[in-house]
Each structure stands twice: as C-alpha cells, then as structure tokens.
Design a protein around this motif. Structure first.
Motif, PDB file in Angstrom:
ATOM      1  N   GLY A   1       5.065   2.572   2.842  1.00 45.06           N
ATOM      2  CA  GLY A   1       4.110   1.346   2.127  1.00 45.06           C
ATOM      3  C   GLY A   1       3.876   0.269   2.688  1.00 45.06           C
TER       4      GLY A   1
ATOM      5  N   ASN B   1       3.611  -6.379   3.890  1.00 45.13           N
ATOM      6  CA  ASN B   1       2.878  -5.487   3.185  1.00 45.13           C
ATOM      7  C   ASN B   1       1.516  -4.965   3.582  1.00 45.13           C
ATOM      8  OD1 ASN B   1       2.936  -3.882   0.868  1.00 45.13           O
ATOM      9  ND2 ASN B   1       2.291  -5.579  -0.513  1.00 45.13           N
TER      10      ASN B   1
ATOM     11  N   LYS C   1      -1.452   2.425   2.182  1.00 49.14           N
ATOM     12  CA  LYS C   1      -0.028   2.594   1.858  1.00 49.14           C
ATOM     13  C   LYS C   1       0.122   4.021   2.075  1.00 49.14           C
ATOM     14  CE  LYS C   1       1.254  -1.002  -1.015  1.00 49.14           C
ATOM     15  NZ  LYS C   1       2.579  -1.734  -0.352  1.00 49.14           N
TER      16      LYS C   1
ATOM     17  N   MET D   1       5.253  -0.027  -2.951  1.00 51.19           N
ATOM     18  CA  MET D   1       4.053   0.522  -3.380  1.00 51.19           C
ATOM     19  C   MET D   1       3.305  -0.417  -4.520  1.00 51.19           C
ATOM     20  SD  MET D   1       4.219   3.183  -1.447  1.00 51.19           S
ATOM     21  CE  MET D   1       2.768   4.127  -2.151  1.00 51.19           C
TER      22      MET D   1
END
Ligand code: MN
Length: 285
Positions: free
Chosen positions: A61, A120, A126, A265
């Motif tokens: 992710g 991220n 993801k 996530m």
C-alpha cells in the motif's frame, strides 16, 4: 515571516528481528506528515543494535525510500530483485499490492547509519504493480551551494541556473529527498516551491543548525511545512561545526489512512484483506 517550527523527538523502538531505530513520523507525537507515514533513523556502532536485521516481511500500500549513510545491507525481494546497499546508496521500493523482502546487514562490526522513509501511495495505486529501484552512490545528483552541497536522492531541487534532478522520482507525491551539507556558519533558504502546498521536514544527521529560530537537535524531526499553500519561509543556518541534514518534501495525498504494521491502506476492510492475502500466500500475486 517568523513562525515556530514544530519539533518531534524520536521514540526508540525495536524493529525487524531486533534492530534499534529512532522513529519520529509514525509515533503518537506525529501519526503522519501526509504523504509521509513513517521515518526511522538508525545510527549505531554496536553490532547488537543491527546485526539481526530485517528477515522476510511483507509490505502493501505504500513506497519506501531507504538511504544508507554508512554501512552495508542486502535487500532481497519476492520480485526477484537483489539490491546491494552500500555507504551513500539508496533504494526505492514501491510495495503497492505486495512485496515480501528481507533487509540484512552485510557487516558484523562498524557503524550502521541511515534512514527509512515510508511514502504513501494514492488509493488508486495501492494495488498496482510493485517496483524496485536501486540507486548507487555515484548516481546521486550533486548541487553545489554557496555554503555547502546538496546530495539529491529523489525529485528535483530548484536553483538559479535551473533545476537539478535526482536519480529517483515518485510521480504521486513529487517527493524531493536530499542529504544537505552546510559548512560552519553556512545558510540555506529552502526554495518556496518545496514548502508551498507541501509537507516538509528536516532531520539533523550531525553538527548543529537552527531553523526559524529553533535549534535542531539530534534524533529530533523539525516539521518545516504541513500543506499550507503559503507557508512561512525556512532558512537553515549551521553552527560552528557545520551541519548535515536529511530533508524531504512531498505533496500531501489528503486521503484516509488505515494502517496496520506493514500494511497501509485507505479502509479497515482493505487491511483485513491484506492480512488475509498475506496469510494465504496471495499478497504478492
Ligand atoms: Mn521492509
């Protein structure tokens, strides 16, 4: 404009099979600095603090950037990559839908020092294909400064003669990551474009420095920007010993974060799916 810099002291933790790390982003004091999810600093001459390494473990992710200031580590992953990480080198790993890898010290004595930064990925990325890039020490872009030098690991650094481009790029956050050296009594104004609408931080590796009237301390993260479209300017001024600083800047993703250990996530259901996939050998398929 003068504005206080938020300082976040590190928490000392054990990671992997027993590696001592100093974590700033990803602690109760600073859960995230969107798009940054975690920053671990390791810096020790005691083999007992690093020798056990990070045997096989999963990620899903997000991406990781590992920068080795001193030492020797071997990366092996489920994609078949083998990366020999040496002093001054880095690796960029887009874990995306799943990577299982090991990061193991290739030394039994001497200093092991560096950073691991978790960046991220947007929700739509993801579960995309993983990717891996090894960045050798001589691939770093060097930008001379009036009072020092920037060693650029990722992204572009604007300068009067045009931009300097580093060897790696994260198109989702326009990550800029640099190892900045300032001579004694030197100064550097962080370009406004690396602060406006971005999150940015500085971490003192060695020496001494001040930012916007705040003394930088060892094992402490200085938050320089938090997504404000017109943030205060930031100048780093080094002390009598000079300073070496780890700097990063990235565009916030502004999406929900659901995190559980090595899985990050957007929803709890996706975390449960990641755990289930890992348990059933489906994480990397
Ligand atoms: Mn890992």
């Amino acid at each position: 404009m003068h504005s206080d810099v938020v300082l976040v002291p590190a928490s000392r933790l054990m990671e992997g099979a027993g590696v001592v790390v100093h974590r700033t982003i990803g602690t109760p004091a600073l859960r995230t600095l969107d798009p940054f999810l975690m920053l671990d600093h390791f810096n020790t001459t005691r083999p007992g603090d690093y020798i056990a390494g990070f045997p096989d473990h999963p990620h899903r992710g997000f991406s990781t950037l590992t920068y080795l200031i001193e030492g020797h580590m071997l990366h092996r992953d489920s994609l078949g990559h083998e990366g020999d990480l040496v002093t001054g080198g880095a690796q960029w790993m887009k874990a995306a839908r799943g990577v299982i890898h090991s990061e193991m010290p290739q030394q039994t004595e001497g200093r092991m020092s560096g950073f691991q930064l978790w960046v991220n990925l947007p929700a739509r990325e993801k579960l995309s294909n993983p990717d891996y890039q090894e960045i050798l020490p001589d691939q770093m872009a060097l930008l001379p400064l009036p009072d020092g030098e920037i060693r650029l690991i990722a992204g572009s650094w604007p300068a009067s003669g045009g931009e300097t481009k580093g060897p790696s790029l994260d198109p989702h956050t326009q990550l800029v990551c640099a190892d900045i050296t300032l001579h004694p009594g030197g100064s550097l104004e962080i370009p406004a474009s690396l602060l406006a609408g971005r999150s940015a931080f500085a971490f003192l590796i060695s020496g001494g420095a001040r930012v916007s009237g705040s003394d930088l301390a060892l094992e402490t993260l200085a938050v320089l920007a938090t997504g404000d479209p017109s943030p205060p300017s930031r100048s780093i001024i080094s002390g009598a010993e000079g300073a070496r600083i780890f700097f990063a800047s990235g565009t916030p993703l502004k999406e929900p974060v659901a995190a559980y250990g090595p899985f990050v996530m957007t929803t709890k259901a996706q975390i449960e799916q990641a755990i289930d996939d890992y348990r059933n050998g489906r994480l990397t398929r």
